[in-house]
Design an enzyme around this catalytic site. Structure first.
Site, PDB file in Angstrom:
ATOM      1  N   ASP A 187      -4.402  10.023  -3.048  1.00 18.63           N
ATOM      2  CA  ASP A 187      -4.799   8.777  -2.382  1.00 18.63           C
ATOM      3  C   ASP A 187      -5.488   7.848  -3.376  1.00 18.63           C
ATOM      4  OD1 ASP A 187      -4.940   7.044  -0.264  1.00 18.63           O
ATOM      5  OD2 ASP A 187      -6.791   7.868   0.547  1.00 18.63           O
ATOM      6  N   LYS A 190      -1.333   4.312  -6.804  1.00 16.49           N
ATOM      7  CA  LYS A 190      -0.001   4.766  -6.418  1.00 16.49           C
ATOM      8  C   LYS A 190       0.895   4.993  -7.631  1.00 16.49           C
ATOM      9  CE  LYS A 190      -2.090   4.036  -2.715  1.00 16.49           C
ATOM     10  NZ  LYS A 190      -2.970   5.129  -2.272  1.00 16.49           N
ATOM     11  N   ASP A 215      -0.705   9.760   0.563  1.00 15.23           N
ATOM     12  CA  ASP A 215      -0.937   8.669   1.514  1.00 15.23           C
ATOM     13  C   ASP A 215      -0.314   7.372   1.007  1.00 15.23           C
ATOM     14  OD1 ASP A 215      -1.877   7.356   3.736  1.00 15.23           O
ATOM     15  OD2 ASP A 215      -3.893   7.027   2.928  1.00 15.23           O
ATOM     16  N   ASN A 216      -0.098   6.439   1.939  1.00 16.75           N
ATOM     17  CA  ASN A 216       0.354   5.071   1.621  1.00 16.75           C
ATOM     18  C   ASN A 216       1.672   5.021   0.859  1.00 16.75           C
ATOM     19  OD1 ASN A 216      -3.070   4.641   0.977  1.00 16.75           O
ATOM     20  ND2 ASN A 216      -2.044   3.654   2.690  1.00 16.75           N
ATOM     21  N   GLU A 245      -3.846   2.103   7.686  1.00 21.65           N
ATOM     22  CA  GLU A 245      -5.187   2.268   8.235  1.00 21.65           C
ATOM     23  C   GLU A 245      -5.733   0.971   8.828  1.00 21.65           C
ATOM     24  OE1 GLU A 245      -5.330   2.598   3.634  1.00 21.65           O
ATOM     25  OE2 GLU A 245      -4.144   3.395   5.276  1.00 21.65           O
TER      26      GLU A 245
END
Length: 260
Positions: A187, A190, A215-216, A245
């Site tokens: 997280d 990226k 995540d993401n 989120e």
């Protein structure tokens, strides 16, 4: 004439403002730009403190000390009602919870501590004797997270390692006495997902059955990582659709089980 021009100017400015509000609500990229750059910078300047410090202060004033659930709920309340922040959030947090419970790790690794939200979620679920090592590059974020984790009462299970992931990962075996990691939560930046996944393998930190959760992977997105992990025969992948989120925009988490 002057009065007519003033009214026209007001109407034009109002139209631009409304148009911008619509864009923020419909376009997640513009919404992130607004929240993370424009709105945050203005608020930081006016209040002379960072958004992360404001989140911490809100928790200290409103949450129950030693109660991880209360701390998480208070962070979620602040970030959904006052200022957006890049925590995993309550919706994707349930995916994180489920994965941690399934893996039941003895040693967990998190890359990207930020304010400590996900570290608290993970630490809260760890069995007795288990530990989470969470890596944060930003010294300010690490300091905020340390206070947040201690307030939540999970400091005995969570240790913050401050510095860049590419430097800390190779130190895990000798400096932090890690044989292998059972669970890795990605997280952070990226563009480092792929590099750090490869580095973790090169440092022999995985065992058969070790699990990555990223995540993401849609917003901001991690296409290089998805291409790498999904086409790697050493991993079995599952994609969990969700939402960004504290927003309605679609996002997802990618789970990858190391097959050895």
């Amino acid at each position: 004439m002057l009065e007519s021009s003033s009214v026209l100017l007001f109407i034009v400015l109002l139209f631009i403002l409304l148009f911008f509000v619509v864009l923020i609500r419909r376009n997640p990229t513009i919404a992130l730009l607004w929240n993370e750059i424009i709105r945050e910078k203005i608020t930081n300047f006016i209040m002379n403190q960072s958004k992360e410090q404001r989140i911490l202060n809100f928790v200290l004033q409103n949450a129950v000390r030693g109660d991880p659930c209360s701390v998480l709920d208070t962070i979620d309340k602040y970030c959904s009602q006052k200022e957006w922040a890049m925590n995993v959030g309550n919706e994707k947090g349930l995916i994180l919870d489920k994965t941690v419970e399934e893996v039941n790790p003895s040693v967990a690794l998190e890359l990207g501590t930020y304010c400590g939200y996900s570290a608290i979620r993970i630490g809260w679920l760890l069995k007795a004797g288990a530990r989470l090592l969470t890596v944060e590059f930003n010294p300010e974020f690490a300091a905020i997270a340390k206070q947040m984790i201690e307030f939540a009462g999970v400091q005995d299970k969570v240790k913050i390692l401050e510095g860049p992931s590419e430097e800390i990962i190779p130190q895990l075996k000798k400096k932090y006495e890690v044989d292998t990691v059972d669970f890795v939560f990605l997280d952070h930046w990226k563009d480092r997902y792929t590099q750090d996944t490869i580095l973790i393998q090169e440092c022999n930190l995985l065992r058969k059955g070790s699990v990555f959760l990223a995540d993401n992977v849609i917003i901001p997105g991690a296409p290089e990582f998805l291409n790498y992990i999904r086409n790697n025969p050493r991993f079995q992948c599952t994609n969990y659709r969700s939402h960004l989120e504290y927003m309605k925009a679609e996002d997802a988490m990618e789970k990858a089980v190391f097959l050895g």
